[in-house]
Design a protein around this motif. Structure first.
Motif, PDB file in Angstrom:
ATOM      1  N   MET A   1       0.847  -1.181   0.000  1.00 56.32           N
ATOM      2  CA  MET A   1       0.000   0.000   0.000  1.00 56.32           C
ATOM      3  C   MET A   1       0.891   1.244   0.000  1.00 56.32           C
ATOM      4  SD  MET A   1      -3.054   1.103   2.546  1.00 56.32           S
ATOM      5  CE  MET A   1      -2.191   1.872   3.879  1.00 56.32           C
ATOM      6  N   LYS A   2       0.375   2.282  -0.627  1.00 55.56           N
ATOM      7  CA  LYS A   2       1.094   3.541  -0.749  1.00 55.56           C
ATOM      8  C   LYS A   2       0.112   4.677  -0.493  1.00 55.56           C
ATOM      9  CE  LYS A   2       3.474   6.143  -4.355  1.00 55.56           C
ATOM     10  NZ  LYS A   2       3.929   6.100  -5.738  1.00 55.56           N
ATOM     11  N   GLN A   3       0.549   5.728   0.137  1.00 56.60           N
ATOM     12  CA  GLN A   3      -0.302   6.891   0.366  1.00 56.60           C
ATOM     13  C   GLN A   3       0.148   8.043  -0.513  1.00 56.60           C
ATOM     14  OE1 GLN A   3      -0.234   7.820   4.554  1.00 56.60           O
ATOM     15  NE2 GLN A   3      -1.988   6.493   4.940  1.00 56.60           N
ATOM     16  N   ILE A   4      -0.830   8.835  -0.911  1.00 58.42           N
ATOM     17  CA  ILE A   4      -0.569  10.045  -1.676  1.00 58.42           C
ATOM     18  C   ILE A   4      -0.983  11.221  -0.796  1.00 58.42           C
ATOM     19  CG2 ILE A   4      -1.188  11.398  -3.701  1.00 58.42           C
ATOM     20  CD1 ILE A   4      -1.877   8.793  -5.113  1.00 58.42           C
ATOM     21  N   SER A   5      -0.159  12.213  -0.726  1.00 58.85           N
ATOM     22  CA  SER A   5      -0.484  13.414   0.031  1.00 58.85           C
ATOM     23  C   SER A   5      -0.599  14.579  -0.933  1.00 58.85           C
ATOM     24  CB  SER A   5       0.617  13.692   1.058  1.00 58.85           C
ATOM     25  OG  SER A   5       0.328  14.865   1.767  1.00 58.85           O
ATOM     26  N   LEU A   6      -1.707  15.284  -0.847  1.00 57.50           N
ATOM     27  CA  LEU A   6      -1.930  16.453  -1.700  1.00 57.50           C
ATOM     28  C   LEU A   6      -1.937  17.708  -0.838  1.00 57.50           C
ATOM     29  CD1 LEU A   6      -4.880  15.062  -3.836  1.00 57.50           C
ATOM     30  CD2 LEU A   6      -2.475  15.141  -4.455  1.00 57.50           C
ATOM     31  N   THR A   7      -1.359  18.763  -1.348  1.00 55.48           N
ATOM     32  CA  THR A   7      -1.339  20.040  -0.647  1.00 55.48           C
ATOM     33  C   THR A   7      -1.921  21.107  -1.556  1.00 55.48           C
ATOM     34  OG1 THR A   7       0.684  19.381   0.501  1.00 55.48           O
ATOM     35  CG2 THR A   7       0.151  21.719   0.495  1.00 55.48           C
TER      36      THR A   7
END
Length: 160
Positions: A1-7
Motif C-alpha cells: 500500500m502507498k499513500q498520496i499526500s496532496l497540498t
C-alpha cells in the motif's frame, strides 16, 4: 500500500476591502449579480463575475426551477454565457459570492461539484489556470490560483 499526500494553497483576505481595487470591483459585481438571483425554493443566492482575457466581464446568478434540478448555478450561467458569446476568450478570473437570503454568511462558499467540473472543462480547454476568488455574503475571501486546488483529480476528455 502507498499513500498520496496532496497540498493546496489558498490566499485568505479578511474582507472585500483587503482586495486589490480591480478584484474588489469585480467581487462587487458578483455581489450585485447575487442580488438578481432567482432562488424562490432554496432561498440561497449566488452571484458570479468572470473576467475574460479580452477585458469583458460576464455576470451570472443562480436560476432555480420548480422542475428541480433544471436550474443552473451562477458559475455555470456565467461560464456558459462566456463560452457561447466569447468562444475564443480565456477566463482569467472567477469571482463568487453566496449566501442565504435571510442572512449574510461570513464563511467562504466554494463552487459546488457540478460547477467545479464545468470550470475544469474550460481550464483544460484554454490550457491556462482560472483564478477563483470566493466568499459568503461578507467576511473572508479565499483565492485559489487554479481549480486544481479545489478539484485535484479532475475528470477530463483524456479519460474518454
Amino acid at each position: 500500500m502507498k499513500q498520496i499526500s496532496l497540498t493546496t494553497t489558498f490566499t485568505v483576505f479578511d474582507s472585500i476591502d483587503d482586495l486589490k481595487t480591480a478584484d474588489k470591483e469585480l467581487m462587487q459585481q458578483a455581489i450585485a449579480a447575487r442580488k438578481k438571483a432567482y432562488a424562490p425554493y432554496s432561498k440561497f443566492t449566488v452571484g458570479a463575475a468572470i473576467l475574460l482575457d479580452n477585458g469583458q466581464v460576464v455576470l451570472g446568478s443562480n436560476q432555480e426551477n420548480a422542475a428541480y434540478p433544471s436550474g443552473l448555478c451562477a458559475e455555470r450561467v456565467a461560464i456558459f454565457y462566456a463560452g457561447a458569446n466569447y468562444p475564443e476568450a480565456k477566463i482569467v478570473k472567477l469571482y463568487i459570492t453566496a449566501s442565504p437570503e435571510d442572512r449574510d454568511l461570513d464563511q467562504p462558499i466554494p463552487p459546488c461539484g457540478s460547477c467545479r467540473q464545468s470550470i475544469a472543462e474550460y481550464e483544460i480547454k484554454q490550457e491556462a489556470p482560472i483564478e477563483i476568488l470566493f466568499m459568503g455574503g461578507k467576511g473572508k475571501i479565499y483565492q485559489s490560483d487554479s481549480l486544481k486546488n479545489l478539484l485535484p483529480f479532475m475528470f477530463d476528455k483524456n479519460y474518454l
